[in-house]
Design a protein around this motif. Structure first.
Motif, short mmCIF file in Angstrom:
data_model
loop_
_atom_site.label_atom_id
_atom_site.label_comp_id
_atom_site.label_asym_id
_atom_site.label_seq_id
_atom_site.Cartn_x
_atom_site.Cartn_y
_atom_site.Cartn_z
N TYR A 1 -4.86 5.15 -5.24
CA TYR A 1 -4.55 5.05 -4.00
C TYR A 1 -4.32 3.31 -3.69
O TYR A 1 -3.42 3.80 -2.35
N VAL A 2 -4.59 2.63 -4.22
CA VAL A 2 -4.97 1.05 -4.22
C VAL A 2 -3.04 1.02 -3.81
O VAL A 2 -2.69 0.49 -2.49
N PRO A 3 -2.14 1.26 -4.29
CA PRO A 3 -0.41 0.78 -4.07
C PRO A 3 -0.55 1.30 -2.82
O PRO A 3 0.21 0.67 -2.11
N MET A 4 -0.90 2.91 -2.36
CA MET A 4 -0.37 3.33 -0.81
C MET A 4 -1.32 2.51 -0.22
O MET A 4 -0.45 1.91 1.10
N LEU A 5 -2.45 1.99 -0.10
CA LEU A 5 -3.16 0.72 0.69
C LEU A 5 -2.55 -0.20 0.76
O LEU A 5 -2.96 -1.12 1.97
N ARG A 6 -1.96 -0.96 -0.26
CA ARG A 6 -1.35 -2.32 -0.01
C ARG A 6 -0.07 -1.97 1.06
O ARG A 6 -0.03 -2.81 1.69
N TYR A 7 0.58 -1.44 -0.05
CA TYR A 7 1.64 -0.93 1.23
C TYR A 7 1.52 -0.81 2.88
O TYR A 7 2.63 -1.14 3.96
N TYR A 8 0.24 -0.63 3.04
CA TYR A 8 0.01 0.30 4.49
C TYR A 8 -0.84 -0.99 4.72
O TYR A 8 -1.42 -1.54 5.97
N ARG A 9 -1.08 -2.25 4.23
CA ARG A 9 -1.62 -3.87 4.09
C ARG A 9 -3.24 -3.39 4.82
O ARG A 9 -3.39 -4.13 5.91
N GLN A 10 -3.52 -3.11 4.25
CA GLN A 10 -5.26 -2.22 4.50
C GLN A 10 -6.07 -2.21 3.18
O GLN A 10 -5.99 -2.93 2.26
N SER A 11 -7.76 -2.88 3.69
CA SER A 11 -8.47 -3.05 2.69
C SER A 11 -8.54 -2.57 1.62
O SER A 11 -8.18 -1.24 2.21
N LEU A 12 -8.57 -2.66 0.62
CA LEU A 12 -8.66 -1.52 -1.30
C LEU A 12 -9.94 -1.37 -0.74
O LEU A 12 -10.93 -0.24 -1.52
N TRP A 13 -11.13 -0.99 0.50
CA TRP A 13 -12.39 -0.87 0.05
C TRP A 13 -12.27 0.15 0.39
O TRP A 13 -12.95 1.47 0.16
N LEU A 14 -10.87 0.79 1.27
CA LEU A 14 -10.66 2.30 1.85
C LEU A 14 -10.42 3.26 0.75
O LEU A 14 -10.73 4.51 0.57
N ALA A 15 -10.05 2.72 -0.78
CA ALA A 15 -9.72 3.27 -1.93
C ALA A 15 -11.32 4.45 -2.76
O ALA A 15 -10.54 5.08 -2.37
N PRO A 16 -11.52 4.31 -2.33
CA PRO A 16 -13.03 4.92 -3.65
C PRO A 16 -13.65 5.85 -1.73
O PRO A 16 -13.96 7.35 -2.33
#
Length: 392
Positions: A334-349
């Motif tokens: 899920y991390v690459p999609m959060l990076r694409y949306y410029r969001q905090s990686l803490w959302l991944a878990p």
């Protein structure tokens, strides 16, 4: 604990397969392929068709971006006002008078039985565009803003790559808390169902498009009878891509860099409505597919954290290891999609929580369908396709 352990092991196996065997869906590097500028044969004529129903709130930001396209060839915009009651048509005409590409605003009237409102509007727009003899048609939604070179790059990519469809998944708005939780996951789940790399394969069976931005070869549209052949489709973008691929066409879909949705979804209710209106249609209104989807979501997304917590509580090392490993793989994808949306990686878990919301939305979509309120959008409710009589 034995059941929990084996469930966690099953989830881990599923995640290892998804990681390596599902077209690398989790990667976000499928972007618009480069094209020759100018393309061989010069810049073709393009007609842009924008179906719009009650879009005055977003039109002031989206429509000017289309009218301001830096396109070297001939291009014209057709905005089709689908029975709006908020002044969408009047606003569009006012925006058109400010200059830019030629703009025609028209209204097709109420759709006949068997047609969705959007596709009826698209049909009317394509009929108007046909008089200009375009080589390409850009179908784009009224909430989509395009960078000035968007049309130029789309046409160059289509011409150079020989694509019948070039579609970009517009970058959705992510500002509110609920948008941060739900929107990146929406695109992530879509890519999991329709891996972009598989869509672009010639001869492959996987077909999908993103309705906010679809460049379509006009000759192909006529050959496969778009939109008549998909007139009742609620998920019209996927239906369009399937029709084109079924007719031997070549489809490309990827993530956008310079095409953005300006529609806000500030509340969970707004996002819930967006997903639930078509989720059960995606499952073909099939109770067995619904049950399988719920079970699959539970196994793949919910079982890992449940196994981890249960293992920690009961001292079960196997459950902790299997559940934790599955959750870790899930989080990493899920991390690459959060990076694409410029969001905090803490959302991944938190993806299991978001997946649980999608599970509830899907069940609610089925409930609303059986209550007669399924596939409802902007004052219209559409019947399931097999309830619509075929044209003679």
């Amino acid at each position: 604990m034995t059941v929990i352990v084996w469930t966690a092991v099953g989830s881990l196996a599923a995640w290892l397969w998804l990681l390596l065997g599902q077209g690398f869906f989790w990667r976000t590097d499928v972007r618009l392929p480069p094209g020759e500028d100018p393309p061989r044969g010069g810049w073709p004529t393009v007609c842009v068709v924008v179906p719009a129903r009650d879009e005055a709130a977003v039109l002031g930001e989206s429509l000017p971006s289309l009218l301001a396209q830096d396109y070297p060839g001939r291009a014209e915009v057709f905005l089709i006002d689908d029975g709006s009651t908020d002044g969408t048509g009047e606003l569009a005409r006012a925006l058109g008078r400010r200059g830019g590409l030629p703009l025609t605003v028209a209204s097709p009237g109420e759709p006949p039985a068997g047609w969705t409102g959007k596709l009826w509007a698209v049909r009317h727009g394509l009929a108007l565009a046909r008089a200009r003899e375009p080589e390409y048609l850009l179908l784009t939604d009224a909430d989509i803003a395009h960078a000035p070179d968007s049309l130029r790059r789309l046409v160059a990519a289509a011409r150079t790559g020989g694509f019948d469809v070039v579609s970009q998944m517009a970058r959705l708005r992510v500002e509110s808390l609920w948008e941060r939780l739900v929107v990146p996951a929406f695109v992530y789940f879509f890519a999991q169902l329709y891996p972009f790399r598989w869509i672009g394969r010639r001869g492959g069976r996987t077909a999908a498009a993103a309705g906010g931005c679809v460049l379509l070869r006009a000759e192909t549209a006529g050959r496969v009878r778009i939109p008549d052949a998909i007139r009742h489709a609620v998920i019209d973008d996927v239906a369009l891509a399937r029709a084109v691929k079924g007719g031997g066409g070549h489809v490309w879909l990827g993530l956008a860099d310079r095409v953005d949705s300006v529609r806000p979804y500030p509340r969970l209710h707004d996002l819930w409505r967006m997903v639930s209106r078509s989720a059960y249609a995606q499952l073909r209104h099939n109770p067995l597919l619904l049950a399988g989807t719920v079970a699959g979501l539970a196994l793949v997304y919910l079982a890992p954290p449940v196994a981890l917590v249960a293992g920690l509580a009961a001292g079960g090392a196997a459950a902790v290891l299997a559940g934790g490993a599955a959750w870790l793989v899930m989080t990493a994808t899920y991390v690459p999609m959060l990076r694409y949306y410029r969001q905090s990686l803490w959302l991944a878990p938190l993806l299991p929580f978001t997946a649980f919301l999608y599970l509830l939305m899907t069940v609610d979509s089925a409930v609303q369908h059986y209550r007669g309120r399924g596939a409802a959008w902007k004052g219209r409710t559409y019947a399931r396709p097999d309830a619509i009589p075929e044209e003679g």
